[in-house]
Motif scaffolding. Structure first.
Motif, mmCIF file in Angstrom:
data_model
loop_
_atom_site.group_PDB
_atom_site.id
_atom_site.type_symbol
_atom_site.label_atom_id
_atom_site.label_comp_id
_atom_site.label_asym_id
_atom_site.label_seq_id
_atom_site.Cartn_x
_atom_site.Cartn_y
_atom_site.Cartn_z
ATOM 1 N N ILE A 99 37.540 -7.611 35.038
ATOM 2 C CA ILE A 99 35.736 -8.463 35.543
ATOM 3 C C ILE A 99 36.995 -9.842 37.192
ATOM 4 C CG2 ILE A 99 36.075 -11.421 34.582
ATOM 5 C CD1 ILE A 99 34.748 -9.145 32.541
ATOM 6 N N LEU A 100 37.865 -9.126 37.165
ATOM 7 C CA LEU A 100 38.178 -10.407 38.163
ATOM 8 C C LEU A 100 38.400 -9.278 38.896
ATOM 9 C CD1 LEU A 100 41.283 -11.829 36.459
ATOM 10 C CD2 LEU A 100 39.465 -13.180 37.549
ATOM 11 N N MET A 126 43.363 -15.391 34.765
ATOM 12 C CA MET A 126 42.180 -16.038 33.701
ATOM 13 C C MET A 126 41.091 -15.075 34.125
ATOM 14 S SD MET A 126 41.681 -18.181 31.125
ATOM 15 C CE MET A 126 42.494 -19.533 30.876
ATOM 16 N N GLN A 145 30.869 -15.431 28.751
ATOM 17 C CA GLN A 145 31.781 -16.420 29.635
ATOM 18 C C GLN A 145 30.540 -18.312 28.786
ATOM 19 O OE1 GLN A 145 31.492 -15.315 33.459
ATOM 20 N NE2 GLN A 145 33.050 -14.286 32.948
ATOM 21 N N GLY A 146 31.196 -19.159 28.731
ATOM 22 C CA GLY A 146 30.157 -20.494 28.413
ATOM 23 C C GLY A 146 30.756 -20.985 26.867
ATOM 24 N N ILE A 204 35.220 -19.921 24.852
ATOM 25 C CA ILE A 204 36.407 -19.067 24.948
ATOM 26 C C ILE A 204 37.970 -19.861 26.595
ATOM 27 C CG2 ILE A 204 37.682 -17.089 25.044
ATOM 28 C CD1 ILE A 204 34.352 -15.686 24.027
ATOM 29 N N LYS A 240 38.613 -22.322 27.803
ATOM 30 C CA LYS A 240 39.170 -23.660 27.171
ATOM 31 C C LYS A 240 40.264 -23.532 25.796
ATOM 32 C CE LYS A 240 37.506 -28.095 25.873
ATOM 33 N NZ LYS A 240 35.986 -28.765 25.584
ATOM 34 N N HIS A 295 46.902 -20.353 41.344
ATOM 35 C CA HIS A 295 45.691 -20.077 42.959
ATOM 36 C C HIS A 295 44.721 -19.972 41.919
ATOM 37 C CE1 HIS A 295 49.075 -18.752 45.414
ATOM 38 N NE2 HIS A 295 49.085 -19.839 44.752
ATOM 39 N N ALA A 296 43.912 -20.898 42.080
ATOM 40 C CA ALA A 296 42.217 -20.775 41.389
ATOM 41 C C ALA A 296 40.999 -20.579 42.043
ATOM 42 C CB ALA A 296 41.940 -22.539 40.948
ATOM 43 N N ARG A 297 40.534 -20.014 41.977
ATOM 44 C CA ARG A 297 39.196 -19.094 42.461
ATOM 45 C C ARG A 297 38.430 -20.486 42.633
ATOM 46 N NH1 ARG A 297 37.821 -13.113 40.822
ATOM 47 N NH2 ARG A 297 39.573 -12.017 41.188
ATOM 48 N N ALA A 333 35.663 -20.813 40.079
ATOM 49 C CA ALA A 333 36.165 -21.566 38.614
ATOM 50 C C ALA A 333 36.895 -23.066 38.928
ATOM 51 C CB ALA A 333 37.296 -20.205 37.827
ATOM 52 N N GLY A 342 35.523 -25.816 38.359
ATOM 53 C CA GLY A 342 34.994 -26.657 37.879
ATOM 54 C C GLY A 342 35.231 -26.442 36.416
ATOM 55 N N PHE A 343 35.628 -24.817 36.124
ATOM 56 C CA PHE A 343 36.057 -25.208 34.928
ATOM 57 C C PHE A 343 37.686 -25.906 35.047
ATOM 58 C CE2 PHE A 343 39.274 -22.447 32.916
ATOM 59 C CZ PHE A 343 38.995 -22.329 31.616
ATOM 60 N N TYR A 344 38.607 -26.020 35.685
ATOM 61 C CA TYR A 344 40.049 -26.222 35.541
ATOM 62 C C TYR A 344 39.836 -27.397 35.620
ATOM 63 C CZ TYR A 344 41.964 -21.056 36.373
ATOM 64 O OH TYR A 344 41.440 -19.990 36.410
ATOM 65 N N LYS A 355 38.043 -29.654 34.745
ATOM 66 C CA LYS A 355 37.329 -30.252 32.663
ATOM 67 C C LYS A 355 38.354 -29.281 32.233
ATOM 68 C CE LYS A 355 32.147 -30.125 32.320
ATOM 69 N NZ LYS A 355 31.319 -29.418 32.244
HETATM 70 C C1 LIG Z 1 36.150 -19.471 34.257
HETATM 71 C C2 LIG Z 1 36.327 -19.056 33.191
HETATM 72 C C3 LIG Z 1 37.873 -18.239 32.653
HETATM 73 C C4 LIG Z 1 35.916 -19.853 32.600
HETATM 74 O O1 LIG Z 1 36.342 -19.901 30.885
HETATM 75 P P1 LIG Z 1 34.507 -19.331 30.441
HETATM 76 O O2 LIG Z 1 34.700 -19.281 28.689
HETATM 77 O O3 LIG Z 1 33.770 -18.909 30.544
HETATM 78 O O4 LIG Z 1 34.367 -21.321 29.839
HETATM 79 P P2 LIG Z 1 34.747 -22.306 28.908
HETATM 80 O O5 LIG Z 1 32.968 -21.780 27.926
HETATM 81 O O6 LIG Z 1 35.586 -21.890 27.634
HETATM 82 O O7 LIG Z 1 33.917 -23.451 29.520
HETATM 83 C C5 LIG Z 1 34.763 -25.011 29.334
HETATM 84 C C6 LIG Z 1 34.394 -25.589 29.322
HETATM 85 O O8 LIG Z 1 33.985 -25.998 31.356
HETATM 86 C C7 LIG Z 1 32.498 -25.356 32.208
HETATM 87 N N1 LIG Z 1 32.768 -24.250 32.804
HETATM 88 C C8 LIG Z 1 33.066 -23.089 32.373
HETATM 89 N N2 LIG Z 1 33.218 -22.365 33.610
HETATM 90 C C9 LIG Z 1 32.703 -23.453 34.886
HETATM 91 C C10 LIG Z 1 32.887 -23.245 36.040
HETATM 92 N N3 LIG Z 1 32.695 -21.702 36.344
HETATM 93 N N4 LIG Z 1 32.092 -23.304 36.876
HETATM 94 C C11 LIG Z 1 32.038 -25.139 36.538
HETATM 95 N N5 LIG Z 1 32.063 -25.411 35.487
HETATM 96 C C12 LIG Z 1 32.968 -23.944 33.835
HETATM 97 C C13 LIG Z 1 32.050 -25.371 30.695
HETATM 98 O O9 LIG Z 1 30.402 -25.232 30.909
HETATM 99 C C14 LIG Z 1 32.955 -26.527 29.430
HETATM 100 O O10 LIG Z 1 32.731 -27.535 29.907
HETATM 101 P P3 LIG Z 1 32.143 -28.699 28.485
HETATM 102 O O11 LIG Z 1 33.366 -28.520 28.241
HETATM 103 O O12 LIG Z 1 31.360 -29.781 29.041
HETATM 104 O O13 LIG Z 1 30.580 -27.422 27.882
HETATM 105 C C15 LIG Z 1 35.058 -17.630 33.022
HETATM 106 O O14 LIG Z 1 34.725 -17.979 33.705
HETATM 107 C C16 LIG Z 1 35.507 -16.092 33.856
HETATM 108 O O15 LIG Z 1 36.615 -15.173 33.123
HETATM 109 N N6 LIG Z 1 35.415 -16.184 35.386
HETATM 110 C C17 LIG Z 1 35.073 -15.147 35.569
HETATM 111 C C18 LIG Z 1 36.403 -14.730 36.313
HETATM 112 C C19 LIG Z 1 37.555 -15.741 36.429
HETATM 113 O O16 LIG Z 1 36.646 -16.243 37.691
HETATM 114 N N7 LIG Z 1 38.633 -16.153 36.019
HETATM 115 C C20 LIG Z 1 39.266 -17.353 36.793
HETATM 116 C C21 LIG Z 1 39.537 -16.922 38.065
HETATM 117 S S1 LIG Z 1 41.276 -18.150 38.892
#
Ligand SMILES: CC(C)(COP(=O)(O)OP(=O)(O)OC[C@H]1O[C@@H](n2cnc3c(N)ncnc32)[C@H](O)[C@@H]1OP(=O)(O)O)[C@@H](O)C(=O)NCCC(=O)NCCS
Length: 142
Positions: free
Chosen positions: A23-24, A73, A80-81, A84, A86, A107-109, A112, A114-116, A118
């Motif tokens: 993945i990474l 992470m 994804q999505g 997991i 979260k 150090h967030a990519r 990602a 928007g995920f962090y 949230k």
């Molecule tokens: C980033 C990552 C770890 C998130 O894990 P995930 O299981 O896909 O995320 P979740 O399903 O738990 O999402 C939780 C919330 O964040 C949001 N979200 C997930 N990925 C997102 C992204 N890349 N950008 C914006 N929002 C995102 C989801 O929509 C969800 O929102 P909600 O609570 O309103 O429904 C995963 O997508 C991943 O492995 N990505 C590729 C590798 C990567 O970039 N890792 C991070 C390195 S810093």
């Protein structure tokens, strides 16, 4: 889904390296070297499982007596999505709190970020490049 701490050097740790490579690293044409993996012995390693399959992982590295850094992470592409990431993040935060840490930094990519956000993390400072891709420092008080 089960969330658990895994030990360095075990078959679970091998699964974790495979997931992280897939993945990474492989998408960037990179892989881990032995020295980097050996340095992870001190870290808190965590994974999400469904039976024997590892679905996602992350780790915490101590940066200061009150601060840990989240690293590596990753969730399997086709899962994804689905919450997991979260669940892993909440698990990691609870472990950090239990062990007395007050802050998580990372150090967030950029992809990602928007995920962090949230999950309550805020950007600090300017964008920078690491392993060829844009990142931000992000952090959260526990
Ligand atoms: C980033 C990552 C770890 C998130 O894990 P995930 O299981 O896909 O995320 P979740 O399903 O738990 O999402 C939780 C919330 O964040 C949001 N979200 C997930 N990925 C997102 C992204 N890349 N950008 C914006 N929002 C995102 C989801 O929509 C969800 O929102 P909600 O609570 O309103 O429904 C995963 O997508 C991943 O492995 N990505 C590729 C590798 C990567 O970039 N890792 C991070 C390195 S810093």
């Amino acid at each position: 889904m089960a969330l658990k701490i895994i030990d360095h050097g075990t078959p679970e740790y091998q699964q974790m390296i495979q997931l992280r490579e897939e993945i990474l690293r492989r998408p960037l044409g990179m892989q881990f070297d032995t020295e980097e993996l050996e340095s992870e012995r001190q870290n808190i390693l965590m994974a999400a499982y469904e039976e024997d399959q590892m679905l996602g992982c992350c780790m915490l590295v101590e940066e200061a007596p009150d601060t840990v850094r989240l690293r590596q992470m990753a969730v399997l592409d086709d899962l994804q999505g689905k919450g997991i990431g979260k669940a892993l993040m909440n698990f990691a935060e609870n472990i950090a709190r239990d062990r007395g840490y007050k802050k998580i930094t990372m150090h967030a990519r950029r992809n990602a970020q928007g995920f962090y956000e949230k999950m309550g993390y805020r950007k600090k400072g300017e964008e920078f490049h690491e392993i060829t891709i844009p990142h931000y420092v992000m952090e959260k008080q526990l």
